[in-house]
Design a protein around this motif. Structure first.
Motif, short mmCIF file in Angstrom:
data_model
loop_
_atom_site.label_atom_id
_atom_site.label_comp_id
_atom_site.label_asym_id
_atom_site.label_seq_id
_atom_site.Cartn_x
_atom_site.Cartn_y
_atom_site.Cartn_z
N GLN A 223 39.90 33.46 47.12
CA GLN A 223 40.39 34.54 47.98
C GLN A 223 39.41 35.72 47.99
O GLN A 223 39.19 36.34 49.03
CB GLN A 223 41.78 35.01 47.53
CG GLN A 223 42.86 33.98 47.79
CD GLN A 223 43.01 33.66 49.26
OE1 GLN A 223 43.03 34.55 50.10
NE2 GLN A 223 43.09 32.38 49.58
N SER A 224 38.84 36.04 46.83
CA SER A 224 37.88 37.15 46.79
C SER A 224 36.66 36.83 47.63
O SER A 224 36.14 37.70 48.34
CB SER A 224 37.49 37.49 45.34
OG SER A 224 36.75 36.45 44.76
N ILE B 183 35.50 44.62 45.62
CA ILE B 183 36.71 43.79 45.49
C ILE B 183 36.96 43.58 44.01
O ILE B 183 36.16 42.95 43.32
CB ILE B 183 36.51 42.43 46.20
CG1 ILE B 183 36.24 42.64 47.69
CG2 ILE B 183 37.74 41.54 45.97
CD1 ILE B 183 35.76 41.38 48.40
N ASP B 184 38.08 44.09 43.55
CA ASP B 184 38.49 43.93 42.16
C ASP B 184 39.36 42.69 42.06
O ASP B 184 40.46 42.64 42.62
CB ASP B 184 39.26 45.18 41.73
CG ASP B 184 39.74 45.12 40.29
OD1 ASP B 184 39.64 44.08 39.63
OD2 ASP B 184 40.26 46.16 39.82
N VAL B 185 38.87 41.67 41.38
CA VAL B 185 39.61 40.42 41.25
C VAL B 185 40.99 40.65 40.64
O VAL B 185 41.96 40.00 41.04
CB VAL B 185 38.78 39.39 40.42
CG1 VAL B 185 39.57 38.14 40.15
CG2 VAL B 185 37.49 39.05 41.16
N ILE C 222 32.02 41.95 44.14
CA ILE C 222 33.22 41.32 43.61
C ILE C 222 33.11 41.46 42.11
O ILE C 222 32.12 41.06 41.51
CB ILE C 222 33.30 39.83 44.00
CG1 ILE C 222 33.29 39.67 45.52
CG2 ILE C 222 34.54 39.18 43.38
CD1 ILE C 222 33.21 38.22 45.98
N LEU D 244 43.60 41.27 43.18
CA LEU D 244 44.08 40.05 43.84
C LEU D 244 45.06 39.29 42.94
O LEU D 244 46.05 38.74 43.42
CB LEU D 244 42.89 39.17 44.24
CG LEU D 244 41.94 39.80 45.26
CD1 LEU D 244 40.77 38.88 45.52
CD2 LEU D 244 42.66 40.15 46.54
N ILE E 48 32.02 31.50 44.04
CA ILE E 48 31.62 32.59 44.93
C ILE E 48 30.36 32.19 45.69
O ILE E 48 30.26 32.38 46.91
CB ILE E 48 31.39 33.89 44.13
CG1 ILE E 48 32.62 34.27 43.32
CG2 ILE E 48 30.92 35.02 45.03
CD1 ILE E 48 33.85 34.60 44.10
N ALA F 246 35.37 38.81 50.94
CA ALA F 246 33.98 39.27 51.06
C ALA F 246 33.36 38.74 52.35
O ALA F 246 32.68 39.49 53.08
CB ALA F 246 33.17 38.82 49.86
N LEU G 33 39.63 33.53 42.91
CA LEU G 33 38.20 33.65 43.19
C LEU G 33 37.88 33.21 44.61
O LEU G 33 37.05 33.83 45.29
CB LEU G 33 37.39 32.86 42.16
CG LEU G 33 37.46 33.39 40.74
CD1 LEU G 33 36.69 32.49 39.79
CD2 LEU G 33 36.96 34.82 40.66
#
Length: 153
Positions: free
Chosen positions: A40-41, A12-14, A58, A17, A72, A45, A38
């Motif tokens: 949302q990431s 997942i590339d922040v 992430i 997003l 996170i 995940a 963050l």
């Protein structure tokens, strides 16, 4: 990723997003928006873990501060083990790799490089990937994680 981890893994590339809420990078930095991205990431995940993924990475510049990585951790632990790894290529390598990429101006890259170098995440495992290909970088990252380096929880 399958050969490096031994199973399918997600990344997942922040920044991707961020592009959903600021597609042209027009908005100035905002702590509340950063926190939202963050969160949302972490939710993305969690949904991957809930659907059988064993490894989710992430990544992005938004995770260099312990307060940001704590977001996170609070969302994903338990059940996830969480590691923090910082890639530390030299500035010339950063500039070379980003040459010709839209929105990657040299002055901004140098500024961000200096900011991150001056404030390293205290728990992060550092990986100098100056002379590594992307595949070799991934293999080195997997080795660090397998050794427990950079484990937050």
């Amino acid at each position: 990723m399958v050969s490096a981890w031994g199973h399918p893994a997600a990344a997942i590339d922040v920044d991707q997003l961020y592009l959903n809420v600021d597609a042209r990078w027009e908005l100035p930095y905002d702590d509340a928006r950063n926190a939202m991205v963050l969160d949302q990431s972490a939710r993305l995940a969690r949904s991957l873990f809930d659907n059988g993924w064993q490894t989710v990475m992430i990544f992005g510049n938004s995770l260099f501060d312990p307060a940001d990585s704590a977001r996170i951790v609070s969302e994903l632990h338990p059940p996830a083990e969480i590691y923090h790894v910082t890639l530390t290529p030299d500035i010339e390598t950063v500039l070379e790799r980003c040459a010709g990429t839209a929105r990657r101006r040299e002055a901004v890259l140098r500024h961000d490089f200096d900011v991150h170098a001056a404030r390293p995440h205290p728990a992060s495992a550092r990986l100098d990937n100056t002379d590594l290909t992307p595949e070799a970088t991934l293999r080195a990252l997997v080795r660090l994680v397998d050794e427990g380096a950079g484990r937050l929880v």
